[in-house]
Write an enzyme that holds these catalytic residues in place. Structure first.
Site, PDB file in Angstrom:
ATOM      1  N   LYS A  63     -15.809  29.949  23.098  1.00 59.73           N
ATOM      2  CA  LYS A  63     -16.070  30.487  21.756  1.00 59.73           C
ATOM      3  C   LYS A  63     -17.220  31.499  21.782  1.00 59.73           C
ATOM      4  O   LYS A  63     -17.270  32.405  20.941  1.00 59.73           O
ATOM      5  CB  LYS A  63     -16.335  29.364  20.756  1.00 59.73           C
ATOM      6  N   ARG A  65     -26.078  34.637  18.423  1.00 54.24           N
ATOM      7  CA  ARG A  65     -26.559  35.638  19.391  1.00 54.24           C
ATOM      8  C   ARG A  65     -25.401  36.403  20.015  1.00 54.24           C
ATOM      9  O   ARG A  65     -25.496  37.596  20.273  1.00 54.24           O
ATOM     10  CB  ARG A  65     -27.381  34.952  20.477  1.00 54.24           C
TER      11      ARG A  65
END
Length: 333
Positions: free
Chosen positions: A187, A252
């Site tokens: 993911k 991030r």
């Protein structure tokens, strides 16, 4: 129960705030940096990694793992798993459960190893994995959240889940730590792609169909590993974590994708941010271990990060979306 968290970044700090909400848990947050320890002690806040979230005085700070800890959560950088495991083998009682909270796939001897597979080469401890749709700031705030706690020992997972969960953190148990780790690692790769798509303003139709391709590629990579189940993709650790990470600019990895869409190189982003984006490491490993698997989205991320093409990102996205391999018209059985 005495709980230690090794890794005082944003996620480790959020977990400390999460578990200290139970009055029957003592929490120690462990940093490897003496200056960071001084900051934590002085301000009772992690100003470096999670500013704006004061920590209760009941949270202890240390650079040393307490020998009497009942469970240890490892939240250090996934790329440092072997050195972390070696430290834990020295510092921990072999009976103490270790819960790995970071995500990654690592290349060693031409094979893609998961965190638990490498850790087990050094540790005799019971090993679990925590994964799920959890953004650090929301967990720190006490927004109701849920995650998967996975272990080959389902009884142990149930026991720990009961001791850890509370009204703002629900823990779903699983006996598929391999599938949970593959989902959690991939993911991050897809979050980079999601950032690129969003930055290129491809539209909601494309962004929604994107999740179908993500699940397809996750299932294909699962075929490389024994002992994992495709139904894990439908859990909190699968589609749940995928949606959270691919939807939030606070991620991030998604932030890196947005930067790539704006024309910034991966090298420039790394230099500017001084942060770890696990998806970039995992994309590199998947490129090298995929064998004959067709993974157009993972390949797109790899080429975007490490390729030499000067083609505008919007054109690369158009090429991907028009590829016969992307969202194939044939549903293979």
């Amino acid at each position: 129960m005495k709980l230690s968290i090794l890794g005082a970044g944003a996620w480790g700090t959020a977990l400390a705030l999460c578990f200290i909400r139970r009055t029957d848990i003592d929490v120690t947050l462990i940093t490897i940096d003496e200056k960071h320890l001084e900051e934590l002690d002085t301000f009772q806040e992690n100003k470096t990694f999670l500013e704006g979230f004061p920590l209760p005085k009941s949270v202890k700070f240390s650079t040393i793992i307490p020998r009497d800890t009942d469970v240890l959560f490892s939240v250090g950088p996934a790329q440092e798993i072997e050195s972390i495991a070696q430290r834990l083998a020295y510092d921990l009682d072999p009976a103490t459960p270790v819960v790995f909270c970071s995500k990654g796939i690592f290349l060693k001897d031409h094979h893609g190893y998961l965190m638990t597979q490498l850790a087990q080469q050094h540790l005799k401890n019971p090993i679990l994995v925590l994964s799920g749709p959890n953004l650090a700031k929301e967990v720190a705030l006490g927004v109701p959240s849920a995650a998967t706690l996975a272990s080959a020992d389902l009884e142990l997972a149930h026991e720990l889940a009961e001791k850890l969960q509370h009204n703002t953190m629900k823990l779903q148990v699983s006996n598929d730590p391999i599938g949970v780790q593959i989902s959690g690692s991939m993911k991050n790769v897809f979050a980079i792609a999601s950032g690129v798509f969003k930055g290129c303003h491809v539209g909601m139709n494309v962004q929604s169909a994107f999740y179908v391709q993500c699940l397809s590629e996750m299932e294909k990579v699962m075929s490389l590993y024994n002992g994992c189940r495709a139904d894990t993709l439908h859990s909190l650790a699968g589609i749940g974590d995928l949606i959270a990470t691919c939807s939030s600019p606070d991620s991030r990895n998604m932030s890196l994708g947005l930067a790539l869409a704006n024309g910034e190189s991966y090298a420039s982003y790394q230099q500017r941010k001084h942060t770890t984006t696990e998806g970039s490491f995992t994309a590199d490993v998947l490129w090298k271990i995929k064998k004959d698997l067709t993974l157009p989205l993972c390949d797109f991320v790899y080429e975007s990060l490490y390729g030499s093409s000067d083609e505008p990102m919007i054109d690369r996205v158009s090429t991907l979306l028009s590829s016969k391999m992307y969202l194939s018209s044939e549903l293979e059985k």
